[in-house]
Design an enzyme around this catalytic site. Sequence first.
Site, mmCIF file in Angstrom:
data_model
loop_
_atom_site.group_PDB
_atom_site.id
_atom_site.type_symbol
_atom_site.label_atom_id
_atom_site.label_comp_id
_atom_site.label_asym_id
_atom_site.label_seq_id
_atom_site.Cartn_x
_atom_site.Cartn_y
_atom_site.Cartn_z
ATOM 1 N N GLY A 43 -8.441 8.880 -9.312
ATOM 2 C CA GLY A 43 -8.369 8.461 -7.908
ATOM 3 C C GLY A 43 -7.237 9.087 -7.126
ATOM 4 N N THR A 147 -13.048 1.130 -4.798
ATOM 5 C CA THR A 147 -13.200 2.380 -4.041
ATOM 6 C C THR A 147 -11.928 2.808 -3.317
ATOM 7 O OG1 THR A 147 -14.218 1.020 -2.325
ATOM 8 C CG2 THR A 147 -15.705 2.272 -3.754
ATOM 9 N N GLY A 277 0.478 4.304 7.173
ATOM 10 C CA GLY A 277 -0.178 3.315 6.318
ATOM 11 C C GLY A 277 -1.517 3.822 5.830
ATOM 12 N N LEU A 325 -0.609 -0.489 -4.457
ATOM 13 C CA LEU A 325 0.199 0.133 -5.501
ATOM 14 C C LEU A 325 -0.645 0.309 -6.755
ATOM 15 C CD1 LEU A 325 3.459 -1.986 -5.073
ATOM 16 C CD2 LEU A 325 3.133 0.411 -4.415
ATOM 17 N N HIS A 450 26.903 -0.018 -23.167
ATOM 18 C CA HIS A 450 27.917 0.693 -22.406
ATOM 19 C C HIS A 450 28.031 2.121 -22.919
ATOM 20 C CE1 HIS A 450 31.617 1.450 -20.221
ATOM 21 N NE2 HIS A 450 32.118 1.980 -21.327
#
Length: 471
Positions: A43, A147, A277, A325, A450
């Site tokens: 996609g 989609t 957007g 997202l 650390h």
Amino acid sequence: ATEAEEKDLVIIGGGVAGYVAAIKAAQEGLKVTCIEKRGTLGGTCLNVGCIPSKALLNNSHLYHQILHDTKNRGIEVGDVKLNLAQLMKSKDTAVTGLTKGVEFLFKKNNVEYIKGEASFASEHEIQVNLNEGGERTVAGKNIIIATGSEATPFPGLEVDEKRIITSTGALALEKIPESMVVVGGGIIGLEMGSVWSRLGTKVTVVEFLGQIGGPGMDTEVSKAAQKVLKKQGIDFKLSTKVLGGDTSGDKIKLDVEAAKGGKKETLDADVVLVAIGRRPYTAGLGLEKIGLDTDERGRLVIDSEYRTKLPHIRVIGDCTFGPMLAHKAEEEAVAAVEYIKKGYGHVNYGAIPSVMYTHPEVAWVGQNEQEVKASGVKYKIGSFPFSANSRAKTNLDTEGFVKIITDAETDRILGVHIIGPGAGEMIAEGTLAIEYGASSEDIGRTSHAHPTLSEAFKEAAMSCYSSAIHF
Ligand code: FAD
Ligand code: NAD
């Protein structure tokens, strides 16, 4: 058409939402078909979104760092040249590797992959216009619509992906423009603006609102991000609206004015990136044939189990509610399949992280300070600057801070907001904290190695319920 073979699940769209649902369903023993028209799987995210943008962000950062941030580290470099074609090629290699990888996973899991455009013939039947020519009908006991979305167009600025571009054009420019105006200072505008600014383009971001970063970003973090990006050479025009553009000359002329009306000016640009957007994409699906509803923003309407009013048809990812997202789409994919197979599923929408992959990165999860304030809950803030973190200092990369918001009465963490090196990785700790309902003291009393950047996270937490040691 001949009678269609019925599958347990037919998925329309092979983006992150669709392909993850397909693999999960196959793993659960369902007979699955996934229909994708693009010709490749993955996609928007894998083909023209997350993946190619991060490839360009990573390599443009490296280039920019070699140019501007090596001498003080004791590294003297000679002639540094940019090979844009190769930069794009390395991006394409990452994309192809991953899209082919998904195709391999389909084979491995026995998911049927049909290359073609799907539209509803009836409530259970889907007609596919095959990419290779011809048609086929498939039927599903269950159907998932996945989609996705497309860039929201700006009226009057016609996208040609060469001079007036969306993110897709911004991922494939063939030469470095002298100047670029970005309409919209959200995540796409700032990520793609960063890429081209680092490569030498003069970038100006025009944003309608008074702050950058798009929805969700904490105001304090947004201001800090703007300051750093400005230092890197990006100009900002906030509270400014674009009135229209003229593309007839050599340079594009963009008329802008103060959002509340008043001062007008014209900006010149070689390229204009429209990044205001994205909107759900459901064109050609034939929703009207089966009477499915979309809301005023074009999102397919679903219930809490992702069901449309036809309960065997579910919707996930960018074409329905929630943040657009990839990892949100992925969570929904797994949950939707679990609802089909087991009758229950789960996504915690309060614990979905957001990351902006600029340098430094910006990342957050949970509520921002504006939202907590508006909710009326009494809250505390703990923060810690990377300039006081030993690892950030050794790396000469000290911009930014960690900010943790807690409920003043219970000490429960309500939100985590980070601007700084590696914020996108560090936010996983904040997400886990929120998912587990952690208090700041839980984090502050947990040993962090650390010297690591994550100590800034621990010390921000310490400063919520007690005090940080190093600041
Ligand atoms: P999509 O990925 O859009 O997939 C939908 C698929 O369905 C498409 O391939 C489409 O061709 C196919 N399709 C549509 N209609 C039909 C039909 N009728 N028949 C057959 N196939 C059809 N998100 C992040 O989390 N992190 C990031 O870093 C990030 N970066 C991004 C950068 C850019 C430039 C952009 C544009 C987006 C970015 N996103 C990012 C958002 C992310 O790409 C989307 O949230 C995600 O792709 C949504 O997945 P989806 O499967 O819902 O939709
Ligand atoms: P966005 O919603 O993040 O930002 C759009 C910005 O444009 C907002 O700040 C808005 O106020 C502004 N705007 C809207 N209309 C305007 C106008 N007329 N003039 C000037 N400014 C205007 O949208 P985006 O940046 O286009 O990204 C689209 C989607 O893709 C988002 O949902 C985003 O989360 C997703 N995405 C995510 C990532 C990531 O996770 N790193 C990266 C890219 C895209």
